[in-house]
Each structure stands twice: as C-alpha cells, then as structure tokens.
Motif scaffolding. Structure first.
Motif, PDB file in Angstrom:
ATOM      1  N   GLN A 248       0.857  -1.181   0.000  1.00  0.00           N
ATOM      2  CA  GLN A 248       0.000   0.000   0.000  1.00  0.00           C
ATOM      3  C   GLN A 248       0.894   1.232   0.000  1.00  0.00           C
ATOM      4  O   GLN A 248       1.892   1.278   0.713  1.00  0.00           O
ATOM      5  N   GLY A 254       1.152   8.810  -1.261  1.00  0.00           N
ATOM      6  CA  GLY A 254      -0.208   8.284  -1.257  1.00  0.00           C
ATOM      7  C   GLY A 254      -1.243   9.391  -1.239  1.00  0.00           C
ATOM      8  O   GLY A 254      -2.240   9.349  -1.968  1.00  0.00           O
ATOM      9  N   LEU A 302      -2.723  -8.230   3.490  1.00  0.00           N
ATOM     10  CA  LEU A 302      -2.027  -7.649   2.357  1.00  0.00           C
ATOM     11  C   LEU A 302      -1.061  -8.667   1.753  1.00  0.00           C
ATOM     12  O   LEU A 302      -0.287  -9.300   2.459  1.00  0.00           O
ATOM     13  N   THR A 312      -2.982  -0.083  -4.664  1.00  0.00           N
ATOM     14  CA  THR A 312      -3.726   0.180  -3.436  1.00  0.00           C
ATOM     15  C   THR A 312      -3.020   1.252  -2.616  1.00  0.00           C
ATOM     16  O   THR A 312      -1.808   1.194  -2.413  1.00  0.00           O
ATOM     17  N   ALA A 314      -2.825   3.551   1.042  1.00  0.00           N
ATOM     18  CA  ALA A 314      -3.136   3.456   2.469  1.00  0.00           C
ATOM     19  C   ALA A 314      -4.445   4.189   2.748  1.00  0.00           C
ATOM     20  O   ALA A 314      -4.837   5.107   2.025  1.00  0.00           O
ATOM     21  N   ASP A 315      -5.134   3.783   3.805  1.00  0.00           N
ATOM     22  CA  ASP A 315      -6.420   4.399   4.123  1.00  0.00           C
ATOM     23  C   ASP A 315      -6.208   5.821   4.633  1.00  0.00           C
ATOM     24  O   ASP A 315      -5.097   6.201   5.035  1.00  0.00           O
ATOM     25  N   THR A 358      -9.924   2.149   2.360  1.00  0.00           N
ATOM     26  CA  THR A 358      -8.733   1.924   1.555  1.00  0.00           C
ATOM     27  C   THR A 358      -8.971   2.418   0.140  1.00  0.00           C
ATOM     28  O   THR A 358      -9.988   2.110  -0.463  1.00  0.00           O
ATOM     29  N   GLU A 360      -7.982   2.782  -3.915  1.00  0.00           N
ATOM     30  CA  GLU A 360      -7.314   2.091  -5.009  1.00  0.00           C
ATOM     31  C   GLU A 360      -7.292   3.034  -6.202  1.00  0.00           C
ATOM     32  O   GLU A 360      -8.147   3.878  -6.366  1.00  0.00           O
TER      33      GLU A 360
END
Length: 362
Positions: A248, A254, A302, A312, A314-315, A358, A360
């Motif tokens: 992730q 991110g 994962l 993907t 990270a949240d 999460t 994507e």
C-alpha cells in the motif's frame, strides 16, 4: 470527550497543583460529567476571572505538539483552551507558544495569556513519571482501534474475526474492547449492539499513539530511489513490476495520488513481504536519511491476493497521520485528507454504514 483514565486524572491533579503554586492565582477545576474527560477551569486573581476548556495530554512529544498545532489550525477552539500535560520540553513549548496555545505541565512550566494574565515559565525539570497508559493505546490495542475506526461495525464481530483482521492475538481483543467501553468510546444500544462513540477524539488519540508507539515498531527500513528515478515515478514502477497487491502506498506520495495535482517529497510503503526483495525490484537504495519509509503493513491480509491489478493506497487514517507535522506542504495534504475523507466519517452525526476507506487507483 471520553472517560478519564487514571493517568489523565493524575496529570490533571498535578497540573492543578502547579496552578495553585502560582502567586495570586486561585484555580477552580470543574470536572466534566461522567463519562467525559477533562472539564472546565476557572482562574481567579487580581486581574479578574478567565475560563478555559481543559485538554489533558498524558505525554507531550515533538510529534504530539505538532499534532496539537495542526488540530488547532484545523478547528480553532471557540473558547480558550489549556493543555495540561506531563512535561513540556523547551522545543515543545516553543512550538505551542508560537501558535498561541496555552499550557501547563506537572513540573510547573506554563504559558498563559489572557487579558490581565500573562505567565511564562520554562526550564523546570521533569516531574516524576506518571503511570503507564492503558492497553488500548499500546501497539496491540492501536492495531484494533485502527480497524474499528475504519469499520465501526466491526465492534460487533466475533473476537476471532477481529483478531484475524487486525493481526493480533485472540486474547488481546477482549481487554481492549473493555477499555474502550470504560473510556466511553464504545457503548451498547437497547438491543445490546455496540456503537463507536466520540470518533473524532478516538482518532486523535489513535493518531498520537500510532506515531509515538506503533509506527516505530512497524518500521522495517528507510531508503531512497536510485539516482535516475524520481519519487513520482514509483507508482508506475510498482505496476510495471506487478507489485500492486503486495503493498500500500502511503505518506505524501499516497496523499498526492488521492488528491492529485500535488508534488510529494516523501513516501511510505506498507508491505508484508521481504523488504530487501522489494527494494531490489523497485530500485530503492538503503539510506538512513532517505525519503521512503518501509513499514510492516497493519493489514495482515495484504499480499494474500497477488492477482490484484490495482494500485492500493493506504487508508485516510494512515495518510493523515503520516503527513501531519511534516511541514507546510505535508500539513496542507493532511488538512485536505481530513476535510475530504475523515470529517464526515468521524462525525457524531454519521449514521451511514461505514466502508473500508482503503483507496485504489489505476
């Protein structure tokens, strides 16, 4: 706010003793009704009277101070606040004072500024240590809280399912859930189903605990891209190497992929596999001063679906934590992540069924 812990109550008592020691100062603390924590502080003296909302912070670190500043900018308090904490170092005090955040610690260091009242004390030595925090905000509990913040409905899952999805021992689940109920973060309805309460405060406490206690334990290595590889080229290389389902992407990179239009300076990769093999495939060079952190992923699943063709991210909880306090650019990313993805999700009025946050892409 949630119910006070024994450590928070001790910090409050010692800070009140520090206030009583100030000349011509008569503090009167009014605890909040149970099950809330903190309370209201009235300060009386020759200058008159001023009123504060008390915020208890059991351990002040540079990262905690940055988080308090970020929170203060994000949601300026409507009435004056006073941070009561165990100890404010010179560096943390400077950070708080620059933002105008008032505080007092158990050693007597203080910064107070209200009409007619100006107190600034620094340099006092740290007071004796306060008791250790409860299990819920130690690394094991923080893993479970991360899952519950993402999926509040998980409060009613079986202990076995919670342990599997949070990646912790089965015997650790019950004590953490019990502590969350004692603190007022989880409460049953008339049908006996648990509901997550005070989500915003729980998130703030989780974020501090994640950065101070859990993240250092998850850190596997620090590295940088090869000389001819830009940080922004990393997502394409991940896809080219077929590693989408193995990691992730978090941190500034991110957040930039989620928000678009921003240029990241740092990145975090959450992985479950061998970091050395990953570094070789992504052309990453070990470097203690590098801008890429490799962390053991919180999600134990994962990498179990290597056929996942999508990159993907990270949240939002992790994206916010990993960008907060990282400088002006990173703080701006954190603020956008909070406003766009977390504010509604953490709102006490949020009644929609929570979904795994999460992200994507590609």
């Amino acid at each position: 706010m949630a119910q006070s812990t024994a450590r928070e109550r001790q910090v409050l008592d010692l800070c009140l003793a520090s206030l009583h020691a100030l000349p011509d100062c008569r503090p009167e603390f009014i605890p909040a009704p149970e099950p809330e924590a903190g309370g209201t502080l009235e300060m009386h003296g020759p200058w008159g009277c001023c009123r504060y909302r008390v915020v208890a912070v059991t351990r002040m670190t540079p990262q905690t101070a940055e988080l308090i500043v970020h929170r203060h900018r994000l949601d300026p308090p409507s009435i004056p606040q006073m941070v009561m904490t165990d100890y404010v170092s010179a560096g943390c005090g400077e950070t708080l004072r620059q933002e105008g955040i008032e505080y007092i610690d158990t050693a007597g260091n203080a910064f107070l500024r209200q009409p007619g009242l100006l107190v600034e004390i620094s340099g006092r030595k740290k007071a004796s240590r306060t008791p250790k925090a409860g299990r819920g905000f130690q690394p094991t509990g923080l893993r479970l809280i991360h899952l519950l913040l993402r999926k509040p409905e998980a409060l009613n899952w079986t202990y076995r399912r919670l342990s599997n999805e949070a990646g912790l021992a089965l015997g650790a689940v019950g004590p953490v859930l019990k502590e969350l109920q004692q603190r007022g973060f989880a409460q049953p309805d008339d049908n006996g189903r648990l509901h997550l309460c005070n989500r915003t405060e729980l998130f703030h406490r989780w974020e501090i605990g994640y950065l101070e206690r859990l993240r250092p334990k998850l850190l596997l290595d620090i590295c940088r891209p090869a000389a001819d590889l830009a940080l922004t080229a990393l997502p394409d290389l991940i896809v080219k190497q077929g590693l989408q389902g193995q990691l992730q992407v978090g941190g500034e990179l991110g957040a930039a992929l989620v928000l678009q239009g921003t240029r990241p300076q740092r990145a975090t990769l959450h992985i479950q596999d061998d970091p050395l093999a990953l570094m070789l495939r992504l052309r990453l060079v070990p470097d203690a001063d590098g801008n890429i952190s490799l962390l053991r992923a919180l999600d134990p699943r994962l990498g179990k679906d290597p056929k996942n063709a999508r990159l993907t991210l990270a949240d939002p909880l992790l994206l916010h934590a990993e960008t907060t306090g990282g400088g002006n650019h990173a703080d701006e990313l954190a603020q956008q992540i909070y406003q766009r993805y977390l504010a509604r999700h953490l709102s006490p009025r949020s009644t929609h069924r929570s979904q795994d946050a999460t992200h994507e892409s590609r």
